[in-house]
Design a protein around this motif. Structure first.
Motif, PDB file in Angstrom:
ATOM      1  N   ARG A 186      -2.625 -12.624  -5.350  1.00  0.00           N
ATOM      2  CA  ARG A 186      -3.001 -12.571  -6.755  1.00  0.00           C
ATOM      3  C   ARG A 186      -4.501 -12.749  -6.965  1.00  0.00           C
ATOM      4  O   ARG A 186      -5.029 -12.410  -8.025  1.00  0.00           O
ATOM      5  CB  ARG A 186      -2.220 -13.630  -7.538  1.00  0.00           C
ATOM      6  CG  ARG A 186      -0.719 -13.304  -7.662  1.00  0.00           C
ATOM      7  CD  ARG A 186       0.062 -14.459  -8.220  1.00  0.00           C
ATOM      8  NE  ARG A 186       0.064 -15.586  -7.294  1.00  0.00           N
ATOM      9  CZ  ARG A 186       0.751 -16.715  -7.488  1.00  0.00           C
ATOM     10  NH1 ARG A 186       1.487 -16.857  -8.582  1.00  0.00           N
ATOM     11  NH2 ARG A 186       0.704 -17.687  -6.598  1.00  0.00           N
ATOM     12  N   ASP A 187      -5.186 -13.264  -5.936  1.00  0.00           N
ATOM     13  CA  ASP A 187      -6.643 -13.389  -6.030  1.00  0.00           C
ATOM     14  C   ASP A 187      -7.332 -12.034  -6.078  1.00  0.00           C
ATOM     15  O   ASP A 187      -8.514 -11.945  -6.428  1.00  0.00           O
ATOM     16  CB  ASP A 187      -7.187 -14.188  -4.838  1.00  0.00           C
ATOM     17  CG  ASP A 187      -6.759 -15.637  -4.856  1.00  0.00           C
ATOM     18  OD1 ASP A 187      -6.586 -16.193  -5.960  1.00  0.00           O
ATOM     19  OD2 ASP A 187      -6.579 -16.216  -3.755  1.00  0.00           O
ATOM     20  N   PHE A 188      -6.609 -10.967  -5.693  1.00  0.00           N
ATOM     21  CA  PHE A 188      -7.212  -9.639  -5.677  1.00  0.00           C
ATOM     22  C   PHE A 188      -7.113  -8.922  -7.024  1.00  0.00           C
ATOM     23  O   PHE A 188      -7.609  -7.801  -7.165  1.00  0.00           O
ATOM     24  CB  PHE A 188      -6.551  -8.773  -4.601  1.00  0.00           C
ATOM     25  CG  PHE A 188      -6.797  -9.265  -3.197  1.00  0.00           C
ATOM     26  CD1 PHE A 188      -8.086  -9.373  -2.703  1.00  0.00           C
ATOM     27  CD2 PHE A 188      -5.751  -9.641  -2.376  1.00  0.00           C
ATOM     28  CE1 PHE A 188      -8.324  -9.822  -1.411  1.00  0.00           C
ATOM     29  CE2 PHE A 188      -5.971 -10.088  -1.089  1.00  0.00           C
ATOM     30  CZ  PHE A 188      -7.265 -10.186  -0.607  1.00  0.00           C
ATOM     31  N   ASP A 189      -6.484  -9.547  -8.005  1.00  0.00           N
ATOM     32  CA  ASP A 189      -6.349  -8.918  -9.315  1.00  0.00           C
ATOM     33  C   ASP A 189      -7.730  -8.738  -9.934  1.00  0.00           C
ATOM     34  O   ASP A 189      -8.483  -9.707 -10.138  1.00  0.00           O
ATOM     35  CB  ASP A 189      -5.476  -9.785 -10.225  1.00  0.00           C
ATOM     36  CG  ASP A 189      -5.043  -9.042 -11.481  1.00  0.00           C
ATOM     37  OD1 ASP A 189      -4.839  -7.815 -11.419  1.00  0.00           O
ATOM     38  OD2 ASP A 189      -4.907  -9.688 -12.540  1.00  0.00           O
ATOM     39  N   LEU A 208       0.151  -0.921   0.587  1.00  0.00           N
ATOM     40  CA  LEU A 208      -0.634  -1.794  -0.281  1.00  0.00           C
ATOM     41  C   LEU A 208      -0.247  -1.628  -1.748  1.00  0.00           C
ATOM     42  O   LEU A 208      -0.206  -2.608  -2.501  1.00  0.00           O
ATOM     43  CB  LEU A 208      -2.132  -1.514  -0.100  1.00  0.00           C
ATOM     44  CG  LEU A 208      -2.710  -1.814   1.284  1.00  0.00           C
ATOM     45  CD1 LEU A 208      -4.233  -1.850   1.233  1.00  0.00           C
ATOM     46  CD2 LEU A 208      -2.189  -3.124   1.832  1.00  0.00           C
ATOM     47  N   VAL A 209       0.038  -0.388  -2.164  1.00  0.00           N
ATOM     48  CA  VAL A 209       0.498  -0.172  -3.535  1.00  0.00           C
ATOM     49  C   VAL A 209       1.766  -0.975  -3.800  1.00  0.00           C
ATOM     50  O   VAL A 209       1.921  -1.613  -4.853  1.00  0.00           O
ATOM     51  CB  VAL A 209       0.724   1.330  -3.811  1.00  0.00           C
ATOM     52  CG1 VAL A 209       1.516   1.531  -5.099  1.00  0.00           C
ATOM     53  CG2 VAL A 209      -0.603   2.065  -3.891  1.00  0.00           C
ATOM     54  N   ALA A 210       2.699  -0.974  -2.826  1.00  0.00           N
ATOM     55  CA  ALA A 210       3.946  -1.726  -2.975  1.00  0.00           C
ATOM     56  C   ALA A 210       3.670  -3.228  -3.032  1.00  0.00           C
ATOM     57  O   ALA A 210       4.297  -3.964  -3.818  1.00  0.00           O
ATOM     58  CB  ALA A 210       4.889  -1.402  -1.828  1.00  0.00           C
ATOM     59  N   ARG A 213       2.170  -3.947  -6.452  1.00  0.00           N
ATOM     60  CA  ARG A 213       3.157  -3.764  -7.521  1.00  0.00           C
ATOM     61  C   ARG A 213       4.109  -4.958  -7.570  1.00  0.00           C
ATOM     62  O   ARG A 213       4.442  -5.461  -8.658  1.00  0.00           O
ATOM     63  CB  ARG A 213       3.940  -2.474  -7.293  1.00  0.00           C
ATOM     64  CG  ARG A 213       4.948  -2.178  -8.420  1.00  0.00           C
ATOM     65  CD  ARG A 213       5.761  -0.933  -8.132  1.00  0.00           C
ATOM     66  NE  ARG A 213       4.923   0.272  -8.122  1.00  0.00           N
ATOM     67  CZ  ARG A 213       4.767   1.067  -7.073  1.00  0.00           C
ATOM     68  NH1 ARG A 213       5.402   0.786  -5.941  1.00  0.00           N
ATOM     69  NH2 ARG A 213       3.999   2.128  -7.145  1.00  0.00           N
ATOM     70  N   THR A 214       4.555  -5.399  -6.375  1.00  0.00           N
ATOM     71  CA  THR A 214       5.463  -6.547  -6.325  1.00  0.00           C
ATOM     72  C   THR A 214       4.805  -7.802  -6.889  1.00  0.00           C
ATOM     73  O   THR A 214       5.447  -8.598  -7.587  1.00  0.00           O
ATOM     74  CB  THR A 214       5.905  -6.800  -4.865  1.00  0.00           C
ATOM     75  OG1 THR A 214       6.572  -5.642  -4.376  1.00  0.00           O
ATOM     76  CG2 THR A 214       6.829  -8.009  -4.773  1.00  0.00           C
TER      77      THR A 214
END
Length: 304
Positions: A186-189, A208-210, A213-214
């Protein structure tokens, strides 16, 4: 042209220097043995033996021909053994395709195991992306591929080889690299992020998209790359952070910190082996046995 049968007879007489003993050694009678030597001399156009009632001696030409005859017979025996070993898959050549990241992690293990367990099998290595490997496999250009799933087509068979985690790749001066605890996905948001190309590196892009998304995370994609070493180079240039397979740690980029990432499946990156069921290369079977044993040991160590 002389025959191997004639060479065997000549060498026997040359070593025994006695037709009777040579015939006994060859489990035949003396008259047909003498005829073989005469036919051989006629074929070569030289006399190989000086014959008297009491002695048999090699002529100078016979001494020279004895050296060559032994070489020919030895080569014939070696060729016979080689062909038999090839039929059993003990010797031969296997062309292996592999992705770049497979070379960082699994390929070295395959080479070591093949060298130890199938030393007579020579490997020809070709680095290619998964899609190119599939094309070459179906066209007969490679016997075996180390690819990212899923792979389908023709009579292709696959075997799961290896799973590995993702690591966060961070510039050494980045706040996430300097703090003690591992980064969370979540730090990459909203974070500037180096992403894999959706066209040239579809597998890692989709992984990475998955992941994002998760986790309901949306990074800011600043660059797209197709190879792990390019991703790390862009991270080193502080153009963003990234997620890379654990095998990329072998590249050892100065100025880039690799950290485990919380909030991500433990081993999401997969590697598979593929080959064609109809491939009749005997050496392929030997190599498949080696790699299958290697994969089983890897899975057991993971469970343990």
């Amino acid at each position: 042209m002389f025959s191997l049968e004639q060479l065997v007879s000549f060498v026997a007489v040359a070593e025994e220097l006695h037709y009777g003993r040579a015939a006994e050694r060859l489990s035949m009678t003396q008259p047909p043995l003498s005829r073989r030597i005469q036919l051989l001399e006629r074929e070569l156009g030289v006399e190989l033996f000086d014959r008297t009632h009491r002695t048999v001696r090699l002529t100078p030409a016979g001494r020279v021909f004895l050296v060559e005859a032994r070489k020919i017979l030895r080569s014939s025996q070696e060729a016979t053994l080689y062909v038999r070993r090839a039929r059993k898959g003990e010797v031969g050549v296997v062309t292996v395709g592999f992705t770049a990241t497979a070379a960082y992690s699994y390929l070295e293990r395959v080479l070591a195991a093949a060298n130890a367990e199938a030393p007579g099998v020579d490997l020809v290595l070709r680095e290619m992306v998964t899609s190119a490997q599939v094309e070459e496999l179906l066209a007969g250009g490679v016997d075996l591929g180390m690819v990212r799933p899923p792979v389908t087509g023709g009579d292709i068979v696959t075997l799961p080889l290896w799973r590995e985690p993702l690591l966060a790749a961070l510039p050494s001066a980045h706040p996430l690299a300097r703090r003690k605890k591992n980064p969370d996905v979540r730090d990459f948001d909203g974070e500037p992020f180096i992403m894999y190309s959706p066209s040239e590196c579809r597998y890692f892009h989709d992984v990475l998209v998955a992941v994002f998304r998760t986790a309901r995370v949306l990074p800011e994609y600043t660059q797209y790359a197709s190879q792990a070493h390019t991703v790390l180079a862009l991270v080193k240039a502080e153009l963003g952070v990234a997620l890379v397979p654990a095998a990329a740690a072998a590249l050892r980029f100065e100025g880039v910190v690799l950290r485990p990432v919380d909030g991500v499946e433990s081993r999401p990156v997969e590697l598979e082996l593929m080959w064609r069921r109809s491939n009749d290369n005997p050496a392929l079977g030997a190599l498949l046995t080696v790699i299958g044993n290697l994969a089983r040991r890897a899975r057991q160590s993971t469970v343990d």
